[in-house]
Design a protein around this motif. Structure first.
Motif, short mmCIF file in Angstrom:
data_model
loop_
_atom_site.label_atom_id
_atom_site.label_comp_id
_atom_site.label_asym_id
_atom_site.label_seq_id
_atom_site.Cartn_x
_atom_site.Cartn_y
_atom_site.Cartn_z
N ALA A 99 0.32 -13.95 -29.01
CA ALA A 99 -0.53 -14.94 -29.67
C ALA A 99 -1.99 -14.49 -29.78
O ALA A 99 -2.56 -14.52 -30.84
CB ALA A 99 -0.45 -16.26 -28.93
N PHE A 100 -2.60 -14.10 -28.68
CA PHE A 100 -4.00 -13.75 -28.70
C PHE A 100 -4.15 -12.27 -28.36
O PHE A 100 -4.05 -11.89 -27.20
CB PHE A 100 -4.79 -14.61 -27.71
CG PHE A 100 -4.83 -16.04 -28.11
CD1 PHE A 100 -5.72 -16.48 -29.07
CD2 PHE A 100 -3.95 -16.95 -27.55
CE1 PHE A 100 -5.74 -17.80 -29.46
CE2 PHE A 100 -3.97 -18.27 -27.93
CZ PHE A 100 -4.86 -18.70 -28.89
N HIS A 101 -4.37 -11.47 -29.37
CA HIS A 101 -4.49 -10.02 -29.19
C HIS A 101 -5.88 -9.71 -28.65
O HIS A 101 -6.88 -10.03 -29.28
CB HIS A 101 -4.27 -9.30 -30.51
CG HIS A 101 -2.90 -9.52 -31.06
ND1 HIS A 101 -2.00 -8.51 -31.21
CD2 HIS A 101 -2.28 -10.64 -31.48
CE1 HIS A 101 -0.89 -8.99 -31.71
NE2 HIS A 101 -1.03 -10.28 -31.89
N GLY A 150 -4.08 -2.79 -26.24
CA GLY A 150 -4.43 -4.20 -26.18
C GLY A 150 -3.36 -4.98 -25.44
O GLY A 150 -2.30 -4.45 -25.11
N ILE A 151 -3.66 -6.22 -25.20
CA ILE A 151 -2.66 -7.11 -24.62
C ILE A 151 -2.53 -8.31 -25.56
O ILE A 151 -3.47 -8.65 -26.28
CB ILE A 151 -3.05 -7.57 -23.20
CG1 ILE A 151 -4.39 -8.31 -23.21
CG2 ILE A 151 -3.08 -6.40 -22.23
CD1 ILE A 151 -4.71 -9.01 -21.92
N PRO A 182 -5.17 -7.37 -35.86
CA PRO A 182 -4.37 -7.35 -34.65
C PRO A 182 -3.13 -6.46 -34.75
O PRO A 182 -2.65 -5.96 -33.74
CB PRO A 182 -3.96 -8.80 -34.43
CG PRO A 182 -4.55 -9.59 -35.52
CD PRO A 182 -5.29 -8.70 -36.45
N GLY A 183 -2.60 -6.26 -35.94
CA GLY A 183 -1.41 -5.44 -36.10
C GLY A 183 -1.38 -4.78 -37.45
O GLY A 183 -2.09 -5.19 -38.38
N TYR A 184 -0.59 -3.72 -37.55
CA TYR A 184 -0.45 -2.98 -38.81
C TYR A 184 0.93 -2.35 -38.81
O TYR A 184 1.45 -2.00 -37.75
CB TYR A 184 -1.55 -1.91 -38.91
CG TYR A 184 -1.68 -1.31 -40.28
CD1 TYR A 184 -2.28 -2.02 -41.32
CD2 TYR A 184 -1.21 -0.03 -40.56
CE1 TYR A 184 -2.39 -1.49 -42.59
CE2 TYR A 184 -1.32 0.52 -41.82
CZ TYR A 184 -1.91 -0.21 -42.84
OH TYR A 184 -2.02 0.32 -44.09
N PRO A 185 1.54 -2.19 -39.98
CA PRO A 185 2.89 -1.60 -40.02
C PRO A 185 2.97 -0.31 -39.19
O PRO A 185 2.01 0.45 -39.17
CB PRO A 185 3.11 -1.32 -41.51
CG PRO A 185 2.29 -2.38 -42.19
CD PRO A 185 1.07 -2.53 -41.32
N PRO A 186 4.07 -0.16 -38.50
CA PRO A 186 5.35 -0.83 -38.67
C PRO A 186 5.46 -2.21 -38.04
O PRO A 186 6.51 -2.83 -38.15
CB PRO A 186 6.34 0.13 -38.02
CG PRO A 186 5.57 0.82 -36.96
CD PRO A 186 4.18 0.94 -37.51
N LEU A 242 -8.78 -12.53 -31.57
CA LEU A 242 -9.78 -11.88 -30.73
C LEU A 242 -10.06 -10.42 -31.06
O LEU A 242 -10.72 -9.74 -30.29
CB LEU A 242 -9.41 -12.03 -29.24
CG LEU A 242 -9.25 -13.47 -28.76
CD1 LEU A 242 -8.92 -13.49 -27.28
CD2 LEU A 242 -10.47 -14.31 -29.04
N VAL A 243 -9.58 -9.93 -32.18
CA VAL A 243 -9.99 -8.61 -32.65
C VAL A 243 -11.36 -8.74 -33.33
O VAL A 243 -12.19 -7.84 -33.24
CB VAL A 243 -8.93 -8.02 -33.62
CG1 VAL A 243 -9.44 -6.77 -34.30
CG2 VAL A 243 -7.64 -7.74 -32.87
#
Length: 158
Positions: free
Chosen positions: A109-111, A103-104, A48-52, A136-137
């Motif tokens: 909370a829910f990507h 994405g939203i 769902p996320g990655y740096p930064p 949800l990824v």
């Protein structure tokens, strides 16, 4: 290539007709490509996320990805955090190829990032490793993985 012999490892085999790629070279199967390499793999992480962007999953995936790059593996991270305006959609960070899909994430909370499926599909990967089942990824990474090996790490915190 029609007829003739292919020589290698002291054996001869009849040549087979094979489709060619855009460079006129014969296409090879994933199994043949893996046999030609020693221990190098192409790995896709879907997260769902990655740096930064910051967080536990982001740090975990970053640590694994950069360590695999240091061991000469090809690593691509496909993430659904393109909503940030200060990060490029595609970049290379510490040897890791990063692809950010729009994405939203209501209340963070829910990507939900449907573009992850297409981005994963486009990478010539041996393994797809999805992270964080509640974000949800994972379902989109599974769709994009097709017949490739899919690994899932279920991160969760209360």
């Amino acid at each position: 290539m029609t007829g003739g012999l292919i020589l290698g490892c002291g054996t001869t085999q009849p040549a087979v007709d094979r489709p060619t790629n855009t460079y006129g070279r014969p296409e090879i199967t994933r199994r043949e490509r893996l046999a030609r390499r020693e221990h190098h793999l192409n790995i896709v992480f879907a997260t769902p996320g990655y740096p930064p962007s910051t967080g536990g999953v982001e740090t975990h995936v970053h640590e694994i990805a950069t360590r695999l790059v240091a061991r000469d593996h090809g690593v691509t991270v496909v993430t659904g955090d393109a909503r940030r305006v200060d990060t490029p959609r595609r970049e290379r960070r510490e040897g890791v190829r990063v692809v950010r899909c729009r994405g939203i994430a209501p209340n963070d909370a829910f990507h939900l990032a449907p573009g992850v499926a297409q981005a994963v599909r486009q990478v010539d990967a041996d393994i797809v490793h999805a992270h964080n089942y509640h974000a949800l990824v994972l379902p989109f990474a599974a769709l994009g993985a097709g017949d490739r090996s899919l690994v899932m790490t279920p991160h969760y915190h209360a």
